[in-house]
Design an enzyme around this catalytic site. Sequence first.
Site, PDB file in Angstrom:
ATOM      1  N   LEU A 118      -4.655  11.796   8.608  1.00 23.97           N
ATOM      2  CA  LEU A 118      -3.475  12.237   7.859  1.00 23.97           C
ATOM      3  C   LEU A 118      -3.927  12.575   6.441  1.00 23.97           C
ATOM      4  O   LEU A 118      -4.703  11.832   5.851  1.00 23.97           O
ATOM      5  CB  LEU A 118      -2.455  11.083   7.817  1.00 23.97           C
ATOM      6  N   LEU A 133      -3.365  -0.815   9.504  1.00 25.37           N
ATOM      7  CA  LEU A 133      -3.782   0.520   9.945  1.00 25.37           C
ATOM      8  C   LEU A 133      -5.309   0.572  10.013  1.00 25.37           C
ATOM      9  O   LEU A 133      -5.968   0.234   9.033  1.00 25.37           O
ATOM     10  CB  LEU A 133      -3.317   1.590   8.944  1.00 25.37           C
ATOM     11  N   GLY A 191       0.803  -1.226   0.000  1.00 27.97           N
ATOM     12  CA  GLY A 191       0.000   0.000   0.000  1.00 27.97           C
ATOM     13  C   GLY A 191       0.832   1.269   0.000  1.00 27.97           C
ATOM     14  O   GLY A 191       0.556   2.207   0.752  1.00 27.97           O
ATOM     15  N   SER A 244      -1.013  -1.451   4.589  1.00 22.25           N
ATOM     16  CA  SER A 244      -1.366  -0.026   4.658  1.00 22.25           C
ATOM     17  C   SER A 244      -2.215   0.323   3.448  1.00 22.25           C
ATOM     18  O   SER A 244      -1.896   1.242   2.696  1.00 22.25           O
ATOM     19  CB  SER A 244      -0.098   0.822   4.713  1.00 22.25           C
ATOM     20  N   LEU A 245      -3.274  -0.444   3.269  1.00 22.72           N
ATOM     21  CA  LEU A 245      -4.120  -0.201   2.095  1.00 22.72           C
ATOM     22  C   LEU A 245      -5.586  -0.327   2.463  1.00 22.72           C
ATOM     23  O   LEU A 245      -5.971  -1.066   3.372  1.00 22.72           O
ATOM     24  CB  LEU A 245      -3.747  -1.145   0.954  1.00 22.72           C
ATOM     25  N   TYR A 261      -8.921   2.768  11.854  1.00 22.44           N
ATOM     26  CA  TYR A 261      -9.381   4.133  12.139  1.00 22.44           C
ATOM     27  C   TYR A 261     -10.528   4.089  13.143  1.00 22.44           C
ATOM     28  O   TYR A 261     -11.347   3.163  13.129  1.00 22.44           O
ATOM     29  CB  TYR A 261      -9.821   4.819  10.833  1.00 22.44           C
ATOM     30  N   ARG A 299      -3.452  10.635   0.087  1.00 30.74           N
ATOM     31  CA  ARG A 299      -4.294  10.618  -1.113  1.00 30.74           C
ATOM     32  C   ARG A 299      -5.677  10.030  -0.790  1.00 30.74           C
ATOM     33  O   ARG A 299      -6.704  10.577  -1.175  1.00 30.74           O
ATOM     34  CB  ARG A 299      -3.584   9.785  -2.189  1.00 30.74           C
ATOM     35  N   ASP A 326      -2.427  -6.224  -6.543  1.00 28.05           N
ATOM     36  CA  ASP A 326      -3.830  -5.872  -6.327  1.00 28.05           C
ATOM     37  C   ASP A 326      -4.398  -6.843  -5.313  1.00 28.05           C
ATOM     38  O   ASP A 326      -4.631  -8.020  -5.621  1.00 28.05           O
ATOM     39  CB  ASP A 326      -4.652  -5.878  -7.624  1.00 28.05           C
ATOM     40  N   ALA A 327      -4.579  -6.353  -4.104  1.00 25.42           N
ATOM     41  CA  ALA A 327      -4.909  -7.196  -2.963  1.00 25.42           C
ATOM     42  C   ALA A 327      -6.377  -7.614  -2.918  1.00 25.42           C
ATOM     43  O   ALA A 327      -6.800  -8.243  -1.956  1.00 25.42           O
ATOM     44  CB  ALA A 327      -4.508  -6.499  -1.664  1.00 25.42           C
ATOM     45  N   TYR A 374     -17.296   8.875   6.829  1.00 21.54           N
ATOM     46  CA  TYR A 374     -16.506   7.649   6.669  1.00 21.54           C
ATOM     47  C   TYR A 374     -17.479   6.533   6.301  1.00 21.54           C
ATOM     48  O   TYR A 374     -17.740   5.620   7.084  1.00 21.54           O
ATOM     49  CB  TYR A 374     -15.759   7.349   7.969  1.00 21.54           C
TER      50      TYR A 374
HETATM   51  P1  NAD Z   1      -2.711   6.022   0.941  1.00 19.56           P
HETATM   52  O1  NAD Z   1      -3.492   6.499  -0.253  1.00 19.56           O
HETATM   53  O2  NAD Z   1      -1.299   6.472   1.081  1.00 19.56           O
HETATM   54  O3  NAD Z   1      -2.676   4.426   1.018  1.00 19.56           O
HETATM   55  C1  NAD Z   1      -3.673   3.589   0.557  1.00 19.56           C
HETATM   56  C2  NAD Z   1      -3.024   2.730  -0.500  1.00 19.56           C
HETATM   57  O4  NAD Z   1      -3.857   1.629  -0.807  1.00 19.56           O
HETATM   58  C3  NAD Z   1      -2.785   3.478  -1.818  1.00 19.56           C
HETATM   59  O5  NAD Z   1      -1.407   3.424  -2.132  1.00 19.56           O
HETATM   60  C4  NAD Z   1      -3.601   2.680  -2.823  1.00 19.56           C
HETATM   61  O6  NAD Z   1      -2.994   2.637  -4.079  1.00 19.56           O
HETATM   62  C5  NAD Z   1      -3.626   1.318  -2.150  1.00 19.56           C
HETATM   63  N1  NAD Z   1      -4.671   0.401  -2.619  1.00 19.56           N
HETATM   64  C6  NAD Z   1      -5.994   0.639  -2.767  1.00 19.56           C
HETATM   65  N2  NAD Z   1      -6.614  -0.469  -3.212  1.00 19.56           N
HETATM   66  C7  NAD Z   1      -5.657  -1.423  -3.332  1.00 19.56           C
HETATM   67  C8  NAD Z   1      -5.665  -2.780  -3.768  1.00 19.56           C
HETATM   68  N3  NAD Z   1      -6.791  -3.374  -4.158  1.00 19.56           N
HETATM   69  N4  NAD Z   1      -4.506  -3.461  -3.769  1.00 19.56           N
HETATM   70  C9  NAD Z   1      -3.352  -2.872  -3.384  1.00 19.56           C
HETATM   71  N5  NAD Z   1      -3.274  -1.591  -2.968  1.00 19.56           N
HETATM   72  C10 NAD Z   1      -4.421  -0.886  -2.945  1.00 19.56           C
HETATM   73  O7  NAD Z   1      -3.589   6.423   2.186  1.00 19.56           O
HETATM   74  P2  NAD Z   1      -3.416   6.208   3.759  1.00 19.56           P
HETATM   75  O8  NAD Z   1      -4.455   7.095   4.342  1.00 19.56           O
HETATM   76  O9  NAD Z   1      -2.013   6.347   4.208  1.00 19.56           O
HETATM   77  O10 NAD Z   1      -3.912   4.719   3.963  1.00 19.56           O
HETATM   78  C11 NAD Z   1      -3.127   3.674   4.498  1.00 19.56           C
HETATM   79  C12 NAD Z   1      -3.901   2.954   5.590  1.00 19.56           C
HETATM   80  O11 NAD Z   1      -4.049   3.836   6.704  1.00 19.56           O
HETATM   81  C13 NAD Z   1      -5.313   2.541   5.172  1.00 19.56           C
HETATM   82  O12 NAD Z   1      -5.624   1.293   5.752  1.00 19.56           O
HETATM   83  C14 NAD Z   1      -6.152   3.621   5.807  1.00 19.56           C
HETATM   84  O13 NAD Z   1      -7.492   3.219   6.024  1.00 19.56           O
HETATM   85  C15 NAD Z   1      -5.395   3.801   7.110  1.00 19.56           C
HETATM   86  N6  NAD Z   1      -5.703   5.006   7.882  1.00 19.56           N
HETATM   87  C16 NAD Z   1      -5.601   6.240   7.300  1.00 19.56           C
HETATM   88  C17 NAD Z   1      -5.921   7.375   8.039  1.00 19.56           C
HETATM   89  C18 NAD Z   1      -5.815   8.752   7.421  1.00 19.56           C
HETATM   90  O14 NAD Z   1      -6.363   9.706   7.969  1.00 19.56           O
HETATM   91  N7  NAD Z   1      -5.140   8.915   6.308  1.00 19.56           N
HETATM   92  C19 NAD Z   1      -6.338   7.248   9.376  1.00 19.56           C
HETATM   93  C20 NAD Z   1      -6.395   5.972   9.949  1.00 19.56           C
HETATM   94  C21 NAD Z   1      -6.088   4.857   9.185  1.00 19.56           C
END
Ligand code: NAD
EC number: 1.3.1.9
Length: 229
Positions: A219, A169, A8, A119-120, A171, A222, A72-73, A181
């Site tokens: 955070l 990760l 991710g 982290s996806l 939330y 994207r 692609d997970a 959400y």
């Molecule tokens: P991010 O966009 O950096 O990461 C999400 C990634 O998932 C992306 O790179 C995307 O390309 C990838 N992705 C989506 N579908 C996919 C698939 N089918 N196969 C492989 N990869 C796939 O955003 P982020 O916010 O850093 O998210 C990372 C994790 O952190 C997620 O689980 C998100 O729910 C969690 N999270 C984020 C926040 C926040 O506020 N940003 C808060 C708590 C938890």
Amino acid sequence: GKRAFIAGVADDNGYGWAIAKALAAAGADILVGTWVPALNIFETSLRRGKFDGSRRLPNGSLMEIVKVYPLDAVFDSPEDVPEDIRTNKRYAGSSNWTVKEVAESVKNDFGSIDILVHSLANGPEVTKPLLETSRKGYLAALSASSYSYISLLQHFLPIINPGGATISLTYIASERTFPGYGGGMSSAKAALESDTKVLAFEAGRKKQIRVNAISAGPLGSRAAKAIGF
Ligand code: NAD
């Protein structure tokens, strides 16, 4: 040194990138799994030095990503990939990107890992309230955001060294009501958290592997910008 696989990472704004940097700073070798449709732009940006500023580690060196794997997970093995994805031009240029194949590739390339990071997430209807979410959107959120972790752990477990660790990760919207959400993402995180406990029991018994989830604060990644965080 330890070897980490972080699923991710597709730019330098998200949690995956930050975790990769922290692990690199601690001396780990970094492998990443990048969503197939985002692979080209990520690799091009890396090559052209667009991330060089954010690759800098506390000791002044630049984080090296040893290898980027297309992933692609939502697909566990090639038999699961439908025709429209297989022939999609964003997928056609890459191969071996189902979870099973990525684990096999990592095994062939490096033998084993010590750390697995999930982290996806993806929720196609995340901007819709749960009350307006379709079955398809809900199941897609669970598939990409929850089952993807079970699948990764299932396929990587044989190559995670005993004593290794995995994290995902989550939330707080899993526990408390957070308008915005939507699309089943709150449900997906609740499933992920419950699964973390069960998988910790199972992977701990089986191979002394730790399974944890970090409930992270908001955070401006994207993914988060897509829902107006
Ligand atoms: P991010 O966009 O950096 O990461 C999400 C990634 O998932 C992306 O790179 C995307 O390309 C990838 N992705 C989506 N579908 C996919 C698939 N089918 N196969 C492989 N990869 C796939 O955003 P982020 O916010 O850093 O998210 C990372 C994790 O952190 C997620 O689980 C998100 O729910 C969690 N999270 C984020 C926040 C926040 O506020 N940003 C808060 C708590 C938890």
